[in-house]
Design an enzyme around this catalytic site. Structure first.
Site, PDB file in Angstrom:
ATOM      1  N   GLU A  84       0.565  -1.203   0.532  1.00 16.84           N
ATOM      2  CA  GLU A  84      -0.259  -0.168  -0.177  1.00 16.84           C
ATOM      3  C   GLU A  84       1.412   1.023   0.228  1.00 16.84           C
ATOM      4  O   GLU A  84      -0.293   2.406  -0.475  1.00 16.84           O
ATOM      5  CB  GLU A  84      -1.331  -0.516   1.420  1.00 16.84           C
ATOM      6  CG  GLU A  84      -1.883  -1.306   1.192  1.00 16.84           C
ATOM      7  CD  GLU A  84      -3.346  -0.590   0.646  1.00 16.84           C
ATOM      8  OE1 GLU A  84      -3.034   0.642  -0.020  1.00 16.84           O
ATOM      9  OE2 GLU A  84      -3.991  -1.439  -0.640  1.00 16.84           O
ATOM     10  N   GLU A 115       8.766 -21.720   7.087  1.00 16.34           N
ATOM     11  CA  GLU A 115       8.557 -21.340   7.699  1.00 16.34           C
ATOM     12  C   GLU A 115       9.654 -21.980   9.441  1.00 16.34           C
ATOM     13  O   GLU A 115      10.221 -21.398  10.115  1.00 16.34           O
ATOM     14  CB  GLU A 115       7.429 -20.762   9.159  1.00 16.34           C
ATOM     15  CG  GLU A 115       7.137 -22.162   9.339  1.00 16.34           C
ATOM     16  CD  GLU A 115       5.810 -21.731  10.658  1.00 16.34           C
ATOM     17  OE1 GLU A 115       5.580 -21.733  11.672  1.00 16.34           O
ATOM     18  OE2 GLU A 115       4.590 -21.343   9.654  1.00 16.34           O
TER      19      GLU A 115
END
Length: 302
Positions: A84, A115
Site C-alpha cells: 500500500e 517457516e
C-alpha cells in the site's frame, strides 16, 4: 526447541472454553470484546515503536529500505502494509518491501516447512543485498519462528537495524533484534489461532511505523497524502480535492494546474500557494526535502 505450549499465544482462553456451545451472537460479542484489548496492548509498546520509526526515518533519508520478514499470517500482514505504500505515498516498490517465507505464492497458499527453515530466512535477505542502511522487521506472533530468526541473524551480520515484532514475553527473536517489540495480546478465543488478536496487533504496529515514517519524510502535508500516486479516477478526484482544500481554489482551476503537473499534488500546491511555475515548484520541493510547507516558506524568502 521451545515448548509451544508454554507460549501465551498458545494457551487456552478461559472465556471461550465453551466456544462451540455459544450462540452466534455470543461468539461475535466475545470476539469484539477481546479485540478491544489489542489497542491497549499496542499502547504499552509505543516507546519501542517510536525508536523503530526514528530508525526507519533515518534509513529513508540515507537511501535505506524498510523490509518486513515473516511467515504465514505474520508475513502476509507485512505484505499488506508494504504494497500500500507506493499508491498511498508515491514511493518506489523497493522502499518498503515484504519478504514472505515460501515466496509470493505463500500469500495465497501455505508453503509447508518454509517457516521452519532458518537458512531460507537468511538466503531470502541475502538475495535482496541488504546493508547497514536498511531496517529489517522480523514478525512472528510466537516469537520463535526459525525463518524469522534466520533473517534477523543475517541482517545483524550485515549491520542493518533489526526489529522484532512478537506477541510473547521474552520471545526468542527478541534476542536477535536491536529493538524488540513484544505486544502481549494473550490467548486467542480460538486456541493458538494467531491470525486473530495477534495479527490485528501486527497490522496496527506496521501501520503506525510506515505511516509515521512517511509523515516525517515529507510524504504528508497537514493530514493529507500529498504524494499519492493518482493512477485511477478515485485517486485523481482525491488529488483534486486535496488541492482545493489546501489552496481554496475552485475545482476547475485546481484540475487545470494538476493536469500541468501530471497530477503531482505537491507541485500543484506549491505552484498555487507560492505563485511559481512547475519547474520552480519542483526545485523548491527538492530544496525542502519533500516537505510542502517548507517549500512554500522557502519561496517567500527568495
Amino acid at each position: 526447541m521451545e515448548k509451544l505450549s508454554l507460549l501465551t499465544t498458545e494457551r487456552s482462553n478461559p472465556k471461550t472454553l465453551r466456544l462451540d456451545e455459544m450462540s452466534i451472537a455470543d461468539i461475535l460479542k466475545t470476539m469484539n470484546e477481546e479485540d478491544q484489548t489489542v489497542a491497549i496492548a499496542v499502547r504499552q509498546v509505543i516507546p519501542q515503536i517510536e525508536k523503530t520509526v526514528e530508525k526507519v526515518v533515518e534509513a529513508f533519508r540515507n537511501g535505506g529500505r524498510l523490509l518486513y520478514v515473516g511467515a504465514g499470517t505474520s508475513g502476509r500482514i507485512g505484505v499488506m502494509d508494504a504494497v500500500e505504500c507506493p499508491p498511498t505515498f508515491g514511493t518506489s516498490p523497493d522502499l518498503v518491501k515484504a519478504v514472505l517465507a515460501g515466496g509470493e505464492g505463500a500469500m495465497y497458499e501455505a508453503v509447508e516447512g518454509a517457516e521452519d527453515d532458518e537458512a531460507l530466512g537468511a538466503k531470502d535477505l541475502a538475495d535482496l543485498h541488504i546493508n547497514g542502511q536498511d531496517v529489517i522487521i522480523g514478525i512472528a506472533a510466537s516469537g520463535r519462528t526459525p525463518y524469522v530468526k534466520g533473517a534477523l541473524v543475517y541482517a545483524n551480520s550485515c549491520g542493518a537495524t533489526t526489529v522484532s515484532l512478537s506477541n510473547n514475553e521474552n520471545s526468542l527473536i527478541s534476542n536477535f533484534a536491536d529493538i524488540p517489540i513484544e505486544v502481549i495480546t494473550g490467548p486467542e478465543i480460538l486456541t493458538g489461532s494467531t491470525r486473530l488478536r495477534a495479527a490485528t496487533s501486527h497490522k496496527m504496529v506496521l501501520n503506525m511505523i510506515s505511516t509515521t515514517a512517511m509523515v516525517k519524510t515529507g510524504k504528508v502535508y497537514q493530514n493529507l497524502m500529498v504524494d499519492v500516486n493518482a493512477s485511477n479516477f478515485k485517486l485523481r478526484e482525491r488529488a483534486k480535492k486535496m488541492v482545493c482544500t489546501i489552496t481554496e481554489m475552485d475545482e476547475d482551476k485546481a484540475e487545470s494546474v494538476l493536469q500541468q503537473t501530471s497530477y503531482n499534488v505537491k507541485q500543484a500546491i506549491v505552484m498555487i500557494l507560492a505563485e511559481v511555475d512547475q519547474a520552480q515548484a519542483s526545485a523548491l520541493i527538492e530544496a525542502a526535502d519533500g516537505f510542502v510547507g517548507k517549500a512554500v516558506k522557502l519561496a517567500s524568502t527568495e
